[in-house]
Enzyme design. Structure first.
Site, PDB file in Angstrom:
ATOM      1  N   LYS A   5       0.868  -1.180   0.000  1.00  0.00           N
ATOM      2  CA  LYS A   5       0.000   0.000   0.000  1.00  0.00           C
ATOM      3  C   LYS A   5       0.897   1.220   0.000  1.00  0.00           C
ATOM      4  O   LYS A   5       1.919   1.236   0.699  1.00  0.00           O
ATOM      5  CB  LYS A   5      -0.871   0.005   1.265  1.00  0.00           C
ATOM      6  CG  LYS A   5      -1.830   1.188   1.357  1.00  0.00           C
ATOM      7  CD  LYS A   5      -2.528   1.187   2.723  1.00  0.00           C
ATOM      8  CE  LYS A   5      -3.613   2.237   2.817  1.00  0.00           C
ATOM      9  NZ  LYS A   5      -4.027   2.465   4.228  1.00  0.00           N
TER      10      LYS A   5
ATOM     11  N   HIS B 190      -6.806   2.501  14.181  1.00  0.00           N
ATOM     12  CA  HIS B 190      -7.156   1.154  13.741  1.00  0.00           C
ATOM     13  C   HIS B 190      -6.040   0.190  14.136  1.00  0.00           C
ATOM     14  O   HIS B 190      -4.931   0.599  14.452  1.00  0.00           O
ATOM     15  CB  HIS B 190      -7.324   1.096  12.212  1.00  0.00           C
ATOM     16  CG  HIS B 190      -6.035   1.308  11.486  1.00  0.00           C
ATOM     17  ND1 HIS B 190      -5.436   2.539  11.364  1.00  0.00           N
ATOM     18  CD2 HIS B 190      -5.191   0.439  10.860  1.00  0.00           C
ATOM     19  CE1 HIS B 190      -4.301   2.425  10.705  1.00  0.00           C
ATOM     20  NE2 HIS B 190      -4.116   1.160  10.393  1.00  0.00           N
TER      21      HIS B 190
ATOM     22  N   ASP C  10      -4.164  -3.250  12.269  1.00  0.00           N
ATOM     23  CA  ASP C  10      -4.091  -3.795  10.908  1.00  0.00           C
ATOM     24  C   ASP C  10      -4.748  -5.177  10.864  1.00  0.00           C
ATOM     25  O   ASP C  10      -4.597  -5.981  11.779  1.00  0.00           O
ATOM     26  CB  ASP C  10      -2.631  -3.885  10.440  1.00  0.00           C
ATOM     27  CG  ASP C  10      -2.025  -2.513  10.174  1.00  0.00           C
ATOM     28  OD1 ASP C  10      -2.760  -1.504  10.192  1.00  0.00           O
ATOM     29  OD2 ASP C  10      -0.794  -2.446   9.948  1.00  0.00           O
TER      30      ASP C  10
ATOM     31  N   HIS D 203      -3.050   2.206  16.079  1.00  0.00           N
ATOM     32  CA  HIS D 203      -2.269   3.324  15.552  1.00  0.00           C
ATOM     33  C   HIS D 203      -3.112   4.207  14.639  1.00  0.00           C
ATOM     34  O   HIS D 203      -4.210   3.812  14.224  1.00  0.00           O
ATOM     35  CB  HIS D 203      -1.011   2.803  14.838  1.00  0.00           C
ATOM     36  CG  HIS D 203      -1.293   1.840  13.711  1.00  0.00           C
ATOM     37  ND1 HIS D 203      -1.719   0.538  13.924  1.00  0.00           N
ATOM     38  CD2 HIS D 203      -1.240   1.977  12.365  1.00  0.00           C
ATOM     39  CE1 HIS D 203      -1.890  -0.066  12.772  1.00  0.00           C
ATOM     40  NE2 HIS D 203      -1.621   0.787  11.798  1.00  0.00           N
TER      41      HIS D 203
END
Ligand code: OGA
Ligand code: NI
Length: 336
Positions: A202, A221, A223, A277
């Site tokens: 990404k 969020h 991961d 994070h």
């Protein structure tokens, strides 16, 4: 309908010094209010070239248990390759819109690959100050060059070379983490689907934002991945939630930032933490980052590794096929 890119919103916002309302976070989220400015504990840094392999392993395991995030230096990915990865990514995002749109995620696509901007507003109806590009880089059977930029021309070669290095480093870290659980080296790799596991590149592109005090790049969020290996550019912005506070992550040139994701949390039955994070944005500078998410393939069922389960360590998580887990998390459906 044309999708509005944050890069274009940024250009007009810089003229007016204002940002659209949907980017203004509630006071519970605004970085100016919620970033902790007291003495900050540093995210652990591990030097992988240290000849004391046992102390390296202990540091990786401890950081994963206590933080779910650490930075690695002397990790074996050549600095020059990281520089080239960043250069080709930056050049892509600096192309005219029409060229970027040629690799856009198709409107009806069920997959995430392609150039995009998150359309889904979050629970509070807010948007993230970031555009992105997603494409798989490994295994070769999963690569779809349709979503790899044709320009700059070196894009493909550099990303293919990066894939080889990022895989090697990921497997090394998974080996250390597996042994840290008292298991054989391959346990976590196999738990993620072995050679069928996918490496998803990404690129995050966070253009300048006139109100970095009010907006967020990526909101808070964890991961979805097993593990994420990220290289940022030199503009700070990553924040980590620990001990009830949001802290800025220190930028260390040529370090790789390792996040433990949801699937390693689940495989390890909670021993390794998935780090919470988010990212902030900058008033003048463009921030970019290149996370690679190591993920199981969609059908792979992930739950606590059976070898870890005992009477005094009952399973803490329900197994799910990765595609179901992802769908449920995205749509905020129960996961237990
Ligand atoms: C992400 C992410 C962090 C960063 O894309 O999942 O957390 O530093 N990015 O850009
Ligand atoms: Ni993330």
């Amino acid at each position: 309908m044309e999708i509005e890119r944050v890069q274009d919103i940024s250009s007009s916002s810089l003229l007016t010094e204002a940002i659209p309302l949907e980017f203004i976070r509630s006071e519970k989220e605004q970085p100016a209010i919620t970033t902790f400015r007291g003495p900050t504990p540093a995210i652990p840094v591990v030097d992988l070239s240290d000849s004391d392999v046992e102390s390296v392993a202990r540091a990786v395991v401890k950081a994963s248990e206590e933080w779910g995030i650490f930075q690695v230096v002397n990790h074996g990915i050549p600095t020059e390759l990281i520089r080239r990865l960043q250069e080709v990514g930056r050049k892509f995002f600096e192309l005219p819109s029409s060229e970027k749109e040629s690799v856009a995620k198709p409107e009806n696509s069920k997959d995430i690959e392609g150039y995009g901007t998150k359309l889904q507003k979050d629970l509070e109806g807010k948007k993230a100050w970031v555009d992105h590009l997603f494409h798989r880089i490994w295994p070769p059977s999963c690569v779809n060059y349709r979503f790899w930029p044709k320009n700059p021309p070196e894009y493909r070669e550099v990303n293919e070379e990066y894939a080889v290095h990022v895989k090697k480093l990921s497997e090394k870290l998974l080996g250390i983490l597996s042994e840290g659980l008292g298991l054989w080296r391959e346990a976590l790799k196999e738990g993620l689907g072995g050679d069928m596991a996918e490496y998803m590149m990404k690129i995050n592109y966070y253009p300048p934002c006139p109100r970095p005090d009010l907006a967020l790049g990526v909101p808070a969020h964890t991961d979805l991945s097993g593990i994420t290996l990220l290289v940022p550019n030199q503009v700070p912005g990553l924040q980590v939630f620990k001990d009830d506070h949001w802290f800025d992550a220190e930028y260390i040139p040529s370090a790789v930032i390792v996040h433990i994701g949801d699937q390693i949390l689940r495989l390890s039955n909670g021993r390794y933490k998935n780090v919470l994070h988010r990212t902030t944005v900058d008033k003048e500078k463009t921030r970019m980052s290149w996370p690679v998410f190591l993920e199981p393939h969609g059908e792979m069922i992930v739950g606590p590794l059976p070898e870890l389960i005992r009477d005094d360590n009952p399973p803490k998580f329900k197994p799910f096929a990765f595609k179901d887990y992802s769908y449920r998390k995205l749509n905020k459906l129960p996961l237990d």
